[in-house]
Design a protein around this motif. Structure first.
Motif, PDB file in Angstrom:
ATOM      1  N   LEU A   1     -21.546  -7.256  28.508  1.00  0.00           N
ATOM      2  CA  LEU A   1     -20.646  -8.029  29.379  1.00  0.00           C
ATOM      3  C   LEU A   1     -19.570  -7.121  29.966  1.00  0.00           C
ATOM      4  N   ASN A   2     -19.958  -6.384  30.966  1.00  0.00           N
ATOM      5  CA  ASN A   2     -19.072  -5.410  31.599  1.00  0.00           C
ATOM      6  C   ASN A   2     -18.121  -6.114  32.566  1.00  0.00           C
ATOM      7  N   GLU A   3     -16.840  -6.047  32.263  1.00  0.00           N
ATOM      8  CA  GLU A   3     -15.836  -6.736  33.091  1.00  0.00           C
ATOM      9  C   GLU A   3     -15.760  -6.162  34.505  1.00  0.00           C
ATOM     10  N   SER A   4     -16.056  -4.880  34.642  1.00  0.00           N
ATOM     11  CA  SER A   4     -15.945  -4.241  35.966  1.00  0.00           C
ATOM     12  C   SER A   4     -17.020  -4.736  36.936  1.00  0.00           C
ATOM     13  N   ALA A   5     -18.061  -5.412  36.402  1.00  0.00           N
ATOM     14  CA  ALA A   5     -19.141  -5.898  37.279  1.00  0.00           C
ATOM     15  C   ALA A   5     -18.901  -7.323  37.756  1.00  0.00           C
ATOM     16  N   LEU A   6     -17.797  -7.931  37.371  1.00  0.00           N
ATOM     17  CA  LEU A   6     -17.560  -9.334  37.713  1.00  0.00           C
ATOM     18  C   LEU A   6     -17.453  -9.561  39.218  1.00  0.00           C
ATOM     19  N   ASP A   7     -17.002  -8.532  39.961  1.00  0.00           N
ATOM     20  CA  ASP A   7     -16.860  -8.687  41.412  1.00  0.00           C
ATOM     21  C   ASP A   7     -18.203  -8.658  42.125  1.00  0.00           C
ATOM     22  N   THR A   8     -19.249  -8.268  41.405  1.00  0.00           N
ATOM     23  CA  THR A   8     -20.608  -8.253  41.974  1.00  0.00           C
ATOM     24  C   THR A   8     -21.451  -9.231  41.181  1.00  0.00           C
ATOM     25  N   PRO A   9     -21.572 -10.474  41.621  1.00  0.00           N
ATOM     26  CA  PRO A   9     -22.234 -11.522  40.830  1.00  0.00           C
ATOM     27  C   PRO A   9     -23.648 -11.167  40.380  1.00  0.00           C
ATOM     28  N   SER A  10     -24.415 -10.498  41.213  1.00  0.00           N
ATOM     29  CA  SER A  10     -25.796 -10.175  40.841  1.00  0.00           C
ATOM     30  C   SER A  10     -25.817  -9.262  39.604  1.00  0.00           C
ATOM     31  N   GLN A  11     -24.922  -8.282  39.597  1.00  0.00           N
ATOM     32  CA  GLN A  11     -24.863  -7.384  38.436  1.00  0.00           C
ATOM     33  C   GLN A  11     -24.295  -8.115  37.215  1.00  0.00           C
ATOM     34  N   ALA A  12     -23.291  -8.947  37.423  1.00  0.00           N
ATOM     35  CA  ALA A  12     -22.688  -9.682  36.313  1.00  0.00           C
ATOM     36  C   ALA A  12     -23.711 -10.620  35.661  1.00  0.00           C
ATOM     37  N   LEU A  13     -24.523 -11.283  36.509  1.00  0.00           N
ATOM     38  CA  LEU A  13     -25.546 -12.175  35.970  1.00  0.00           C
ATOM     39  C   LEU A  13     -26.618 -11.391  35.209  1.00  0.00           C
ATOM     40  N   ALA A  14     -26.928 -10.192  35.695  1.00  0.00           N
ATOM     41  CA  ALA A  14     -27.887  -9.343  34.977  1.00  0.00           C
ATOM     42  C   ALA A  14     -27.318  -8.935  33.615  1.00  0.00           C
ATOM     43  N   ASN A  15     -26.028  -8.618  33.599  1.00  0.00           N
ATOM     44  CA  ASN A  15     -25.376  -8.273  32.317  1.00  0.00           C
ATOM     45  C   ASN A  15     -25.419  -9.453  31.354  1.00  0.00           C
ATOM     46  N   ALA A  16     -25.118 -10.648  31.899  1.00  0.00           N
ATOM     47  CA  ALA A  16     -25.131 -11.840  31.052  1.00  0.00           C
ATOM     48  C   ALA A  16     -26.541 -12.109  30.511  1.00  0.00           C
ATOM     49  N   THR A  17     -27.542 -11.869  31.349  1.00  0.00           N
ATOM     50  CA  THR A  17     -28.932 -12.054  30.911  1.00  0.00           C
ATOM     51  C   THR A  17     -29.259 -11.128  29.754  1.00  0.00           C
ATOM     52  N   ARG A  18     -28.823  -9.866  29.863  1.00  0.00           N
ATOM     53  CA  ARG A  18     -29.059  -8.918  28.767  1.00  0.00           C
ATOM     54  C   ARG A  18     -28.421  -9.408  27.471  1.00  0.00           C
ATOM     55  N   GLU A  19     -27.217  -9.945  27.589  1.00  0.00           N
ATOM     56  CA  GLU A  19     -26.519 -10.398  26.388  1.00  0.00           C
ATOM     57  C   GLU A  19     -27.180 -11.644  25.795  1.00  0.00           C
ATOM     58  N   VAL A  20     -27.665 -12.546  26.673  1.00  0.00           N
ATOM     59  CA  VAL A  20     -28.365 -13.728  26.173  1.00  0.00           C
ATOM     60  C   VAL A  20     -29.664 -13.324  25.477  1.00  0.00           C
ATOM     61  N   VAL A  21     -30.329 -12.300  26.001  1.00  0.00           N
ATOM     62  CA  VAL A  21     -31.554 -11.807  25.362  1.00  0.00           C
ATOM     63  C   VAL A  21     -31.251 -11.312  23.951  1.00  0.00           C
ATOM     64  N   ARG A  22     -30.100 -10.678  23.759  1.00  0.00           N
ATOM     65  CA  ARG A  22     -29.713 -10.240  22.416  1.00  0.00           C
ATOM     66  C   ARG A  22     -29.513 -11.438  21.489  1.00  0.00           C
TER      67      ARG A  22
END
Length: 420
Positions: free
Chosen positions: A194-215
């Motif tokens: 959950l990288n805070e610096s990616a929040l301004d880019t929704p596509s990257q933020a959603l990809a980060n969230a997906t990785r965390e949900v997979v964990r």
């Protein structure tokens, strides 16, 4: 205890002295004394061995002094024996600490270097110069005791300037006798995606969230696999470890929801908004699965363990088969979350219907055993039925993770699949 020990030691030495009185008139004793007087090395080693066997330099010194006081050994031989006593006493500590940690063994090794080597050097000097020891006292026993004191004073004075050198030498000697430790495994630090610096880019933020949900999916899968193992073999440690996994799921669940809430503060496309809702929904369902495992199924495990209950072989096989189906469906659900494949999602929902039928069959078989009066079935009836119910509920939660994919493609009508 110390005073009693000293008293017993003095008493024993007095008894040794009395018992050795007949040796004065022995014809063999002078021969032995003459031999050891002429062989300083043997006398030195014998005294070291005696001291090591006594595990006490004081006892050995007092023994030598007692024998000298009885006229059984000469002062010259007594001094050689005292040097051997110091060698033996310097060996005791390294032997006792040979299994200790390396840092503990450094000081005993340093003592061995100073006193052991010091006594050897003194022995060599004695053999070369053959000095007289009348300056040490007027009696043989006094000369031996004073020789011991003088030797240790000399070692003390010599050790002050040599302390650093001896310490370094001791470290190297200890290192030679220490097995090299295997390279420490790199600690696996679980980093958050959950990288805070990616929040301004929704596509990257959603990809980060997906990785965390997979964990979170991986943790839930581990919990689901371990819970059935606990039904068969449980203990307090394993139960506590499984509960700790649920705590991890709860923490990640809270962190993911907070992260996705921050994502929604930015303008999102329709697909991004749907994906955000899908991830939040999946995360909530995974957290609920973890709660069912810990709050319901672990309770059944504890009950079974505390009461010493056992399933019938048929009942246990049914539970294992039902659990295996749920675990397989869980893996399908996790794949759907990542791949969003409509065919896999469809298969998952179909498996949900099949599992419902399997539940009916399993419950019917269980009631047949109850009707037949099988003792184990009666004792474990509530655990068996509750476990089936919990597994079915887990399966329903996981199968619902496929609904967003099916709805997006128009394959889900109401709560049922549309005909293909």
């Amino acid at each position: 205890r110390i005073l009693v020990g000293i008293g017993i030691l003095i008493l024993s030495l007095e008894m040794i002295g009395q018992a050795s009185e007949p040796l004065r008139d022995s014809q063999l004793m002078p021969v032995i004394i003459d031999y050891f007087s002429g062989d300083a090395i043997s006398s030195y080693l014998l005294a070291a061995l005696i001291t090591w066997l006594f595990q006490s330099s004081i006892a050995a010194v007092l023994l030598m002094a007692t024998l000298a006081g009885r006229g059984l050994i000469t002062p010259e031989l007594g001094v050689v024996l005292i040097l051997g006593v110091n060698l033996g006493s310097s060996i005791i500590a390294p032997m006792l600490t040979r299994s200790a940690a390396a840092e503990v063994r450094i000081v005993p090794i340093g003592n061995l270097l100073m006193r052991g080597l010091g006594s050897l050097v003194m022995l060599i000097l004695f053999m070369i110069f053959r000095p007289h020891f009348s300056f040490l006292g007027t009696t043989a026993s006094g000369q031996i005791v004073n020789a011991h004191i003088l030797f240790n004073v000399i070692i003390l004075l010599a050790g002050l300037p040599l302390a650093g050198l001896v310490y370094r030498a001791s470290e190297k000697i200890v290192a030679l006798g220490t097995k090299p430790e295997p390279a420490a495994a790199l600690d696996v630090v679980e980093l958050s995606a959950l990288n805070e610096s990616a929040l301004d880019t929704p596509s990257q933020a959603l990809a980060n969230a997906t990785r965390e949900v997979v964990r979170v999916c991986e943790t839930v899968e581990i919990m689901l696999k371990r819970i059935i193992e606990l039904y068969e073999s449980a203990d307090a440690g394993k139960i506590k470890a499984l509960a700790a996994l649920d705590d991890r799921v709860d923490q990640k669940h809270a962190a993911i929801k907070l992260y996705l809430a921050k994502v929604t503060k930015n303008p999102l496309s329709e697909d991004e908004a749907l994906r955000c809702q899908e991830l939040i929904g999946a995360c909530v369902k995974l957290e609920q699965v973890g709660d069912i495992i810990v709050r319901n199924m672990l309770v059944h495990v504890r009950k079974k363990l505390e009461r010493g209950l056992e399933f019938t072989p048929e009942g246990w096989r049914e539970l294992c088969a039902f659990h295996a189906s749920v675990l397989a469906n869980a893996r399908l659900a996790f794949n759907v979350l990542v791949s969003r494949d409509p065919e896999t999602a469809r298969q998952l929902v179909l498996e949900k219907d099949l599992l419902r039928e399997r539940e009916k069959e399993t419950s019917a078989s269980h009631f047949v055993r109850l009707r037949d009066g099988t003792a184990k079935s009666v004792e474990t009836s509530s655990i068996h039925l509750d476990t089936i119910r919990d597994l079915k509920q887990i399966n329903s939660l996981l199968a619902s993770m496929a609904y967003p994919v099916l709805e997006e493609r128009g394959l889900l009508g109401g709560s049922r699949l549309k005909a293909s």
